[in-house]
Scaffold this active site. Structure first.
Site, short mmCIF file in Angstrom:
data_model
loop_
_atom_site.label_atom_id
_atom_site.label_comp_id
_atom_site.label_asym_id
_atom_site.label_seq_id
_atom_site.Cartn_x
_atom_site.Cartn_y
_atom_site.Cartn_z
N ASP A 79 -21.08 -8.13 7.19
CA ASP A 79 -20.12 -9.71 6.47
C ASP A 79 -20.21 -11.45 7.65
OD1 ASP A 79 -18.08 -10.31 4.50
OD2 ASP A 79 -16.37 -10.26 6.23
N GLU A 90 -25.07 -10.27 4.33
CA GLU A 90 -24.16 -10.95 3.92
C GLU A 90 -24.49 -12.87 4.13
OE1 GLU A 90 -19.83 -12.95 2.37
OE2 GLU A 90 -19.88 -12.18 4.52
N ASP A 109 -16.10 -11.78 -3.80
CA ASP A 109 -15.71 -12.77 -3.68
C ASP A 109 -16.38 -13.75 -4.61
OD1 ASP A 109 -15.96 -12.75 -1.02
OD2 ASP A 109 -18.05 -12.49 -0.05
#
Length: 581
Positions: A328, A357, A423
């Protein structure tokens, strides 16, 4: 000849290794200048009489966008080294392009040429071989299925009883996933990506409390071992999500700094502007993810922080045999840490998939020393901009070409491709509930190189706006599922696995459609050639196969296609082409 538009940088999208004895060289030239390009190359120690004794290699024009032609050639290097330059010809002029610029005559000094000093095996970008053929399924564990109600946190709501809010819990857990693995296997899934499962305060678990413990709401160590074992039994890989950019508010070292300030042994684990820490107010006095005070940024250059996080990375591989890490906010962590991370996890298990990410162009992380891939949001944007009428088919072709040409073939083959995620708004919602356009976009996604991913529930027609709306409870009542969409995606997954030209890169060729609504391209392998045709409009289109004597077979409708065929409104077809002589 516009010399300013002739570009070769020796960066990895222009020069990359496919082995220690083979390199791919790319060149960009101005669009439509009637250019021919040849690579002049040879071993730097085989230079005799002011030239090489080896032969030259003509370059192939592989793609074009609105500005550039893209040329490529694969060059053999018997001794793993090379110097090279470009001979660029038009009907009126011949130029030679080298590291030192342009010449009207071929340079006679070897030092003028581009240099690849030595191609080491460790310099070859080598993502895990299994990734390119994997079909992923992303699971938000708190919302997939409740298999152990006894683990429900206090205040858990009845499954799907209301729309999700940022702080609501519905009781999803890992046993719920285990209970539905046959469902995933039947869909054709071969990889599952879980958002974080470590002990955390929130329902999304991106605010980690303990990186070495499974969240008790999700299960225990035995549950985790059973999950991985049962996935592997079905040929399904397991990828976990880790947040090494920041911790959670209740992470014990951060709590220690809150309590003890200057006297805390952990104060250098974070980035305080001053002490004591002040989490309240508009902006905290320490670095965080965004300005979220409950997510303090970790100091990954600190040796104790590095040691702790690298141990976490190895622990879940060695103890539970996971197959991948999704990382992340990866672009906000220092490159040196990621190099150490790769070294540690690849030592623990050499074919672990490392996925960052990153939402933007990511070459700096994809040199072979950090990540195997990133979440391919630029591809998502290009697909949706075409399907949802934000760009014409020609503009979409340009966007897709620019994106594919910004990475080596080997990187594109391993990218993590998706249409939505936890997201973003769900694909059905961004498509304004138009199921035909959802199918069109999924087919586009599955036809491109890389690993396609389905976000849980998309296959049964779930909708949802951006977070938290996109994180609703999975619908298990078959009467409320879109069975047609489920069957469509099941077939699409099967076609991707069956047909070798689905998802290939090297042979991808965009075709001229002369229609703003119709997008055409072709892929091929030695075994087959596939034509992909898309019509996003509300009108029926009639198309002609450009190749002489071409016939086809529509993979979705199971009917033959002649040299001219119709494409219904907001539809697509995938034609397996054959040629008569």
């Amino acid at each position: 000849m516009n010399q300013a538009g002739i570009i070769h940088t020796q960066q990895h999208h222009h020069l990359f290794l496919t082995s220690s004895h083979e390199a791919v060289i790319r060149l960009q030239t101005p669009l439509d200048e009637g250019i021919r390009v040849t690579v002049i190359h040879g071993d730097p120690y085989d230079w005799q009489n002011e030239q090489w004794q080896s032969s030259n290699s003509p370059m192939s024009l592989i793609h074009s966008d609105d500005i550039y032609n893209y040329w490529s050639v694969s060059v053999s290097m018997p001794y793993s080294r090379m110097r090279y330059g470009f001979k660029i010809e038009t009907s009126e002029k011949t130029m030679f392009y080298t590291e030192r610029g342009f010449y009207t005559q071929q340079p006679k000094e070897i030092s003028a040429y581009f240099c690849l000093p030595y191609a080491h095996e460790t310099d070859v970008f080598t993502p895990p071989s299994w990734v390119a053929n994997t079909v992923w399924y992303q699971i938000f564990p708190e919302r997939f299925a409740n298999g152990e109600p006894a683990r429900n946190p206090e205040g858990t709501l009845r499954w799907g009883s209301e729309a999700p809010k940022p702080d609501t819990f519905f009781g999803g857990d890992l046993q719920g996933v285990i209970d539905h693995l046959d469902y995933l296997h039947d869909l054709g899934i071969t990889g599952v990506y879980f958002t974080p499962i470590f002990k955390a305060f929130s329902n999304h678990k991106y605010d980690t409390i303990d990186y070495l413990s499974l969240d008790p709401h999700f299960g225990d160590e035995e549950t985790m071992r059973t999950l991985v074992k049962e996935c592997h039994k079905r040929g399904i890989r397991v990828m976990l999500d880790a947040v090494f950019n920041h911790s959670g508010y209740y992470f014990p070292p951060f709590q220690d700094v809150l309590e003890n300030g200057e006297d805390s042994a952990y104060k250098e684990w974070f980035h305080p502007f001053d002490l004591p820490l002040k989490p309240d107010g508009e902006r905290p006095n320490y670095e965080t993810f965004a300005f979220v005070s409950s997510m303090p940024k970790l100091n990954t250059k600190h040796p104790d922080v590095r040691a702790y996080l690298l141990n976490v990375a190895k622990y879940w591989i060695e103890e539970f045999n996971i197959d991948g890490w999704r990382l992340d906010v990866a672009n906000e962590v220092d490159h040196d840490f990621w190099r150490a991370f790769r070294s540690e996890v690849k030592r623990a298990k050499d074919d672990v998939y490392i996925l960052g990410e990153i939402w933007h162009q990511s070459s700096a992380w994809l040199q072979g020393d950090q990540f195997d891939a990133v979440m391919n949001y630029p591809l998502t944007d290009a697909i949706q901009n075409y399907a949802l009428h934000k760009q014409t088919s020609e503009e979409a072709k340009m966007a897709l070409t620019k994106h594919l040409m910004s990475y080596p073939d080997t990187v594109n083959a391993a990218q993590f491709n998706m249409l939505d995620s936890h997201d973003t708004a769900r694909i059905l919602t961004t498509s304004h509930s138009n199921k035909a356009l959802v199918k069109l976009q999924f087919t586009l996604l599955f036809s491109f190189p890389g690993s396609p991913c389905i976000y849980y529930g998309d296959e049964i027609g779930m909708a949802g706006v951006n977070d938290p709306g996109c994180r609703a409870c999975m619908i298990w009542d078959e009467d409320k599922q879109d069975v047609e969409m489920l069957n469509f995606l099941r077939k699409l997954v099967a076609l991707r696995k069956k047909h070798s030209a689905f998802g290939t890169y090297e042979s991808l060729v965009f075709l001229d459609s002369e229609d703003d609504d119709v997008l055409l391209y072709q892929t091929s392998t030695p075994e087959e050639t596939l034509l992909f045709a898309y019509n996003r409009s509300l009108e029926q289109k009639t198309l002609s196969l450009q190749q002489k004597n071409a016939q086809g077979y529509d993979l979705f409708k199971n009917e033959s296609v002649t040299s001219s065929f119709s494409l219904e409104q907001e539809s697509f077809c995938v034609v397996q082409l054959t040629y008569s002589t």
